[in-house]
Design an enzyme around this catalytic site. Structure first.
Site, PDB file in Angstrom:
ATOM      1  N   GLU A 126     -38.794  -2.980  85.245  1.00 24.28           N
ATOM      2  CA  GLU A 126     -39.314  -3.921  86.282  1.00 24.28           C
ATOM      3  C   GLU A 126     -40.444  -4.747  85.568  1.00 24.28           C
ATOM      4  O   GLU A 126     -40.912  -5.786  86.252  1.00 24.28           O
ATOM      5  CB  GLU A 126     -39.698  -3.009  87.622  1.00 24.28           C
ATOM      6  CG  GLU A 126     -41.014  -2.409  87.660  1.00 24.28           C
ATOM      7  CD  GLU A 126     -41.116  -1.157  86.939  1.00 24.28           C
ATOM      8  OE1 GLU A 126     -41.003  -1.215  85.570  1.00 24.28           O
ATOM      9  OE2 GLU A 126     -41.516  -0.448  87.322  1.00 24.28           O
ATOM     10  N   HIS A 157     -48.139   5.698  83.941  1.00 24.53           N
ATOM     11  CA  HIS A 157     -46.542   5.665  83.530  1.00 24.53           C
ATOM     12  C   HIS A 157     -46.590   5.581  81.747  1.00 24.53           C
ATOM     13  O   HIS A 157     -45.370   5.723  81.456  1.00 24.53           O
ATOM     14  CB  HIS A 157     -46.008   4.665  84.379  1.00 24.53           C
ATOM     15  CG  HIS A 157     -45.722   4.901  85.463  1.00 24.53           C
ATOM     16  ND1 HIS A 157     -45.354   6.148  86.369  1.00 24.53           N
ATOM     17  CD2 HIS A 157     -46.353   4.139  86.679  1.00 24.53           C
ATOM     18  CE1 HIS A 157     -45.453   6.053  87.551  1.00 24.53           C
ATOM     19  NE2 HIS A 157     -46.041   4.700  87.988  1.00 24.53           N
ATOM     20  N   ASP A 183     -51.878   9.361  92.424  1.00 26.10           N
ATOM     21  CA  ASP A 183     -51.243   7.905  92.570  1.00 26.10           C
ATOM     22  C   ASP A 183     -50.037   8.518  93.318  1.00 26.10           C
ATOM     23  O   ASP A 183     -49.382   9.683  92.976  1.00 26.10           O
ATOM     24  CB  ASP A 183     -50.935   7.400  91.396  1.00 26.10           C
ATOM     25  CG  ASP A 183     -50.182   6.262  91.662  1.00 26.10           C
ATOM     26  OD1 ASP A 183     -50.903   4.973  91.514  1.00 26.10           O
ATOM     27  OD2 ASP A 183     -48.970   5.982  91.523  1.00 26.10           O
ATOM     28  N   HIS A 234     -46.893   7.832  92.716  1.00 23.87           N
ATOM     29  CA  HIS A 234     -45.776   8.020  91.858  1.00 23.87           C
ATOM     30  C   HIS A 234     -46.265   8.934  90.637  1.00 23.87           C
ATOM     31  O   HIS A 234     -47.481   9.105  90.243  1.00 23.87           O
ATOM     32  CB  HIS A 234     -45.520   6.654  91.054  1.00 23.87           C
ATOM     33  CG  HIS A 234     -45.117   5.535  92.019  1.00 23.87           C
ATOM     34  ND1 HIS A 234     -46.256   4.539  92.132  1.00 23.87           N
ATOM     35  CD2 HIS A 234     -44.114   5.172  92.703  1.00 23.87           C
ATOM     36  CE1 HIS A 234     -45.447   3.812  93.248  1.00 23.87           C
ATOM     37  NE2 HIS A 234     -44.139   4.004  93.085  1.00 23.87           N
ATOM     38  N   ASP A 286     -51.663   4.115  96.378  1.00 24.83           N
ATOM     39  CA  ASP A 286     -50.419   3.675  96.912  1.00 24.83           C
ATOM     40  C   ASP A 286     -49.884   4.915  98.061  1.00 24.83           C
ATOM     41  O   ASP A 286     -48.693   4.846  98.448  1.00 24.83           O
ATOM     42  CB  ASP A 286     -49.552   3.160  95.892  1.00 24.83           C
ATOM     43  CG  ASP A 286     -49.442   4.084  94.549  1.00 24.83           C
ATOM     44  OD1 ASP A 286     -50.095   5.080  94.619  1.00 24.83           O
ATOM     45  OD2 ASP A 286     -48.970   3.633  93.526  1.00 24.83           O
ATOM     46  N   TYR A 323     -50.858  -1.274  96.465  1.00 20.99           N
ATOM     47  CA  TYR A 323     -50.416  -2.573  96.560  1.00 20.99           C
ATOM     48  C   TYR A 323     -50.520  -3.355  97.839  1.00 20.99           C
ATOM     49  O   TYR A 323     -50.579  -2.521  99.027  1.00 20.99           O
ATOM     50  CB  TYR A 323     -49.086  -2.387  95.887  1.00 20.99           C
ATOM     51  CG  TYR A 323     -48.697  -1.861  94.591  1.00 20.99           C
ATOM     52  CD1 TYR A 323     -49.273  -2.447  93.381  1.00 20.99           C
ATOM     53  CD2 TYR A 323     -48.548  -0.437  94.550  1.00 20.99           C
ATOM     54  CE1 TYR A 323     -49.322  -1.834  92.250  1.00 20.99           C
ATOM     55  CE2 TYR A 323     -48.434   0.375  93.383  1.00 20.99           C
ATOM     56  CZ  TYR A 323     -48.862  -0.430  92.220  1.00 20.99           C
ATOM     57  OH  TYR A 323     -48.999   0.284  91.066  1.00 20.99           O
TER      58      TYR A 323
HETATM   59  C1  SP5 Z   1     -49.225   2.437  88.493  1.00 24.58           C
HETATM   60  C2  SP5 Z   1     -47.841   2.271  89.562  1.00 24.58           C
HETATM   61  O1  SP5 Z   1     -48.131   2.506  90.715  1.00 24.58           O
HETATM   62  N1  SP5 Z   1     -46.869   1.942  89.222  1.00 24.58           N
HETATM   63  C3  SP5 Z   1     -45.590   1.965  89.981  1.00 24.58           C
HETATM   64  C4  SP5 Z   1     -44.393   1.389  89.531  1.00 24.58           C
HETATM   65  C5  SP5 Z   1     -43.174   1.242  90.316  1.00 24.58           C
HETATM   66  N2  SP5 Z   1     -42.185   0.338  90.129  1.00 24.58           N
HETATM   67  C6  SP5 Z   1     -41.035   0.507  90.583  1.00 24.58           C
HETATM   68  C7  SP5 Z   1     -41.115   0.063  92.120  1.00 24.58           C
HETATM   69  C8  SP5 Z   1     -39.871   0.143  92.771  1.00 24.58           C
HETATM   70  C9  SP5 Z   1     -39.966   0.106  94.400  1.00 24.58           C
HETATM   71  N3  SP5 Z   1     -38.964   0.524  94.939  1.00 24.58           N
HETATM   72  C10 SP5 Z   1     -39.085   0.683  96.258  1.00 24.58           C
HETATM   73  C11 SP5 Z   1     -38.319   0.871  97.251  1.00 24.58           C
HETATM   74  C12 SP5 Z   1     -38.345   0.523  98.618  1.00 24.58           C
HETATM   75  N4  SP5 Z   1     -37.308   0.574  99.289  1.00 24.58           N
HETATM   76 ZN    ZN Z   2     -48.091   4.434  91.955  1.00 21.89          ZN
END
Ligand code: SP5
Ligand code: ZN
Length: 341
Positions: free
Chosen positions: A117, A159, A195, A197, A284, A323
């Protein structure tokens, strides 16, 4: 609390993110830092300074030299190959293939990426350097005796692994802050990653180290990016065995559940004997974040900061994700207000 902010974050301004099979405008975009800075200043944090320029010596203790050289040269190599779009990896050394760095840029992109991505663009490396400078300068400030500092890092970093980019991350800013605190005299340091993630990069970097504790609260990887790391049975290895702790949490998690996990993490960090804390701060986890599934509310971020204040540990806050919605600014400011007491 001093805020470290570099205008150079604007050099990271990708046009494309691969999302749902389309190339869309990236979620991780310059407006994020502008909104966060404005809200933080509104909340009374007016001591905003540009970071010092640092060399790569700290990052070289965390990332491989070949990876950092790849980051620095990838865009020029991509352009030299005649491509007109942004640099997006398309072929990876996945299971059943061999792990070796290819000569050509298409291969190198896949070799050094774990996700597609995140496109590399013209100013990406310069912006990542500036974000790293913010994190290291904030660590320097805390090492000089201040109780807290905020590195308004953009692009984020958690990440970024030893030799992998992705998840909007290139250089691991929080890991640089932790390493800098170690180098300036803290015997043991903890990174608390809040975060949404999992901080797979930070975990990778410190997995076998006994001097840096890593704890992460995040959406369960069975349901959430980065999908393949962040499970509860990842506990570190070698000298780092027991110094990694993951809290995968389900869809719809509210602050009640979330903060119980944070309390457990902070107990472990105290038992570990950390002398300083690096907070990988993503907002987030907010209920209206466009790509995440926790349900934290704006007032919860004040309580999060207050709980961190009560640890008594000096803290370097590094900006990670969050975001889409204007509340990212307020939510970050609330964490800082709580930490400042
Ligand atoms: C720093 C940080 O927060 N990085 C996150 C990167 C996430 N990138 C992939 C996003 C994929 C989003 N999928 C959302 C599914 C919603 N149905
Ligand atoms: Zn994140």
């Amino acid at each position: 609390m001093r805020v470290f902010y570099s205008e150079d974050h604007r050099l990271r301004d990708a046009r494309t993110e691969l999302h749902g099979g389309e190339l869309v405008p990236p979620f991780e975009a310059p407006f994020r830092a502008e909104w966060i800075l404005a809200a933080v200043e509104d909340a009374g944090f007016s001591d905003v300074v540009a970071p010092e320029r640092h060399g790569m010596e700290t990052a070289l203790k965390l990332h491989s030299a070949d990876y950092l050289e790849f980051l620095e040269t990838a865009w020029a190599r991509w352009v030299a190959d005649g491509y007109r779009g942004e640099a997006i990896p398309a072929c990876f050394p996945a299971r059943r293939m061999r792990q070796h760095p290819p000569k050509d840029i298409d291969g190198a992109l896949g070799y050094y990426a774990f996700a597609a991505e995140t496109a590399i663009t013209e100013g990406t490396y310069a912006a990542a350097r500036a974000a790293m400078d913010c994190a290291i300068s904030a660590a320097d400030h805390v090492a000089r005796g201040h109780s807290a500092a905020f590195a308004l890092c953009r692009p984020p970093g958690h990440h970024a692994a030893i030799d992998l980019f992705g998840g909007y991350s290139f250089i691991n800013n929080a890991a640089c802050a932790a390493q800098r605190l170690r180098d300036l005299g803290a015997a043991k340091v903890a990174v608390l990653d809040v975060d949404f993630h999992h901080g797979n990069g930070t975990q990778d970097i410190f997995y076998e180290r006994g001097d840096v504790f890593f704890a992460s609260l995040h959406g369960d990887p069975v349901d959430a990016f980065p999908h393949f790391l962040g499970f509860a049975d990842e506990e570190g290895a070698g000298e780092g065995l027991g110094a990694t702790k993951n809290y995968p949490l389900p869809r719809g998690t509210t602050f009640e559940t979330w903060s119980a996990a944070m309390d457990d993490a902070l107990r472990r960090i105290a038992a570990f004997g950390a002398e300083a804390l690096v907070l990988s701060l993503g907002v987030d986890t907010f209920e209206r974040d466009p790509i995440s599934f926790f349900k934290l509310k704006s007032e919860d971020y004040l309580r999060m900061g207050d709980r961190l204040n009560k640890t008594g540990l000096p803290v370097v806050v590094c900006m990670e994700g969050g975001y889409g919605v204007p509340e990212i600014g307020l939510n970050v400011a609330n964490v800082l207000r709580g930490i400042a007491g």
